[in-house]
Design an enzyme around this catalytic site. Sequence first.
Site, PDB file in Angstrom:
ATOM      1  N   LYS A 133      49.670  16.847 -38.893  1.00 43.16           N
ATOM      2  CA  LYS A 133      51.101  16.514 -38.866  1.00 43.16           C
ATOM      3  C   LYS A 133      51.903  17.279 -39.908  1.00 43.16           C
ATOM      4  O   LYS A 133      51.375  17.777 -40.892  1.00 43.16           O
ATOM      5  CB  LYS A 133      51.297  15.000 -38.959  1.00 43.16           C
ATOM      6  CG  LYS A 133      50.985  14.340 -37.609  1.00 43.16           C
ATOM      7  CD  LYS A 133      51.276  12.865 -37.547  1.00 43.16           C
ATOM      8  CE  LYS A 133      50.944  12.352 -36.129  1.00 43.16           C
ATOM      9  NZ  LYS A 133      50.960  10.911 -36.020  1.00 43.16           N
ATOM     10  N   ARG A 192      42.470   9.008 -35.625  1.00 47.78           N
ATOM     11  CA  ARG A 192      42.860   9.736 -34.408  1.00 47.78           C
ATOM     12  C   ARG A 192      43.077  11.198 -34.785  1.00 47.78           C
ATOM     13  O   ARG A 192      44.011  11.510 -35.517  1.00 47.78           O
ATOM     14  CB  ARG A 192      44.138   9.109 -33.848  1.00 47.78           C
ATOM     15  CG  ARG A 192      44.664   9.766 -32.586  1.00 47.78           C
ATOM     16  CD  ARG A 192      45.991   9.149 -32.159  1.00 47.78           C
ATOM     17  NE  ARG A 192      46.472   9.722 -30.929  1.00 47.78           N
ATOM     18  CZ  ARG A 192      47.167  10.863 -30.856  1.00 47.78           C
ATOM     19  NH1 ARG A 192      47.460  11.531 -31.943  1.00 47.78           N
ATOM     20  NH2 ARG A 192      47.571  11.324 -29.679  1.00 47.78           N
TER      21      ARG A 192
HETATM   22  N1  HH2 Z   1      50.481  10.295 -33.082  1.00 41.65           N
HETATM   23  C1  HH2 Z   1      50.820  11.035 -31.994  1.00 41.65           C
HETATM   24  C2  HH2 Z   1      50.636  10.509 -30.707  1.00 41.65           C
HETATM   25  N2  HH2 Z   1      50.074   9.294 -30.524  1.00 41.65           N
HETATM   26  N3  HH2 Z   1      49.106   7.329 -31.413  1.00 41.65           N
HETATM   27  C3  HH2 Z   1      48.758   6.596 -32.472  1.00 41.65           C
HETATM   28  N4  HH2 Z   1      48.175   5.389 -32.298  1.00 41.65           N
HETATM   29  N5  HH2 Z   1      48.945   7.036 -33.761  1.00 41.65           N
HETATM   30  C4  HH2 Z   1      49.521   8.236 -34.028  1.00 41.65           C
HETATM   31  O1  HH2 Z   1      49.709   8.591 -35.212  1.00 41.65           O
HETATM   32  C5  HH2 Z   1      49.915   9.054 -32.905  1.00 41.65           C
HETATM   33  C6  HH2 Z   1      49.698   8.556 -31.592  1.00 41.65           C
HETATM   34  C7  HH2 Z   1      51.398  12.393 -32.175  1.00 41.65           C
HETATM   35  O2  HH2 Z   1      50.379  13.370 -32.213  1.00 41.65           O
HETATM   36  P1  HH2 Z   1      49.952  14.297 -30.979  1.00 41.65           P
HETATM   37  O3  HH2 Z   1      49.480  13.477 -29.839  1.00 41.65           O
HETATM   38  O4  HH2 Z   1      48.997  15.320 -31.439  1.00 41.65           O
HETATM   39  O5  HH2 Z   1      51.275  15.087 -30.613  1.00 41.65           O
HETATM   40  P2  HH2 Z   1      52.318  14.940 -29.420  1.00 41.65           P
HETATM   41  O6  HH2 Z   1      52.965  13.581 -29.515  1.00 41.65           O
HETATM   42  O7  HH2 Z   1      53.290  16.053 -29.660  1.00 41.65           O
HETATM   43  O8  HH2 Z   1      51.567  15.074 -28.135  1.00 41.65           O
END
Ligand code: HH2
Length: 300
Positions: free
Chosen positions: A235, A270
């Site tokens: 992040k 995660r």
């Molecule tokens: N962060 C993201 C998405 N889902 N779910 C939980 N429980 N906790 C988190 O911190 C979280 C999440 C964002 O990360 P990512 O999926 O890599 O990116 P994007 O939302 O751009 O797909």
Amino acid sequence: MISSTPGDGRFADPCQTSTALAPQPPRLMGIVNVTPDSFSDGGRYLDPASAIAHGLRLLEEGAAILDIGGESTRPGSLPVPPDEQKRRVLGVIRGLRERIPPEVPISIDTTSAEVAQAALDAGANWINDTSAAIDDPGMLPLAAERRVQIVLMHRQGTPRTMQIAPRYADVVEEVRAHLAQRIEAALAAGVEPHQILIDPGIGFGKTLAHNLALLANLDRLVALGPPVVLGTSRKRFLGELGQQAQPDERIIGTCATTALAVMQGVAILRVHDVAANRQALTVAWAIAQARDLRAATAHP
Ligand code: HH2
């Protein structure tokens, strides 16, 4: 009011607890983003075959859970209609479920009950809701009816606007109180205590200072009872601290947060980079056990 403590077992996931001297180490949740625009891996796994192969690779590297998402929630992003989310993720979930044992959790990362329901029908068995089941009133009844795990994540605002001017008087207390209230809402909807997990939502309506305060006080969220899930992977705040502009340059910073989170009792990390985080987790877990053993056997 939340009356339980982490030690009373009321909230324990049957496979994992976040108490001191827990018999099981924390687990890794591997991220499979089936999106064109996720902040770190957008477009890489849009094709179902590549998403399935990626999920299998993450399991080989040591992930215990897979989190499949068809909607980016990065700052500035707009909602993706349920039909499009389903088009992206359902084939991937079916393909993974055919290839992996039924006890391996597949989580659907969505705030839409319609998407979650279709994903559960396709073989998912966890829900990961970044709105803590606020966006869609159908989400808690669905989790209750299907008896699946549900991650309730804190978020201030919506992805489109959440990073414009996040504000808290006391971020740790406000996130703790919000999660406590969402736990109560889940219980009131008939979700069983052992189905509930909570997450502070790093980067979701939080400045660098807010994220750091939460990461320094994860034990206060662990004390609420349900297993805590943490998502710091790659992040932006990690890049702000270490001047890494590109998300894939932030793996070592992510591993540092994994180790510190394990020391505070976090149950699930995660992450995008399973192998690297597995090393960090293994070392931190060994140290946490040594600390707990020493505390348990110390003479007064
Ligand atoms: N962060 C993201 C998405 N889902 N779910 C939980 N429980 N906790 C988190 O911190 C979280 C999440 C964002 O990360 P990512 O999926 O890599 O990116 P994007 O939302 O751009 O797909």
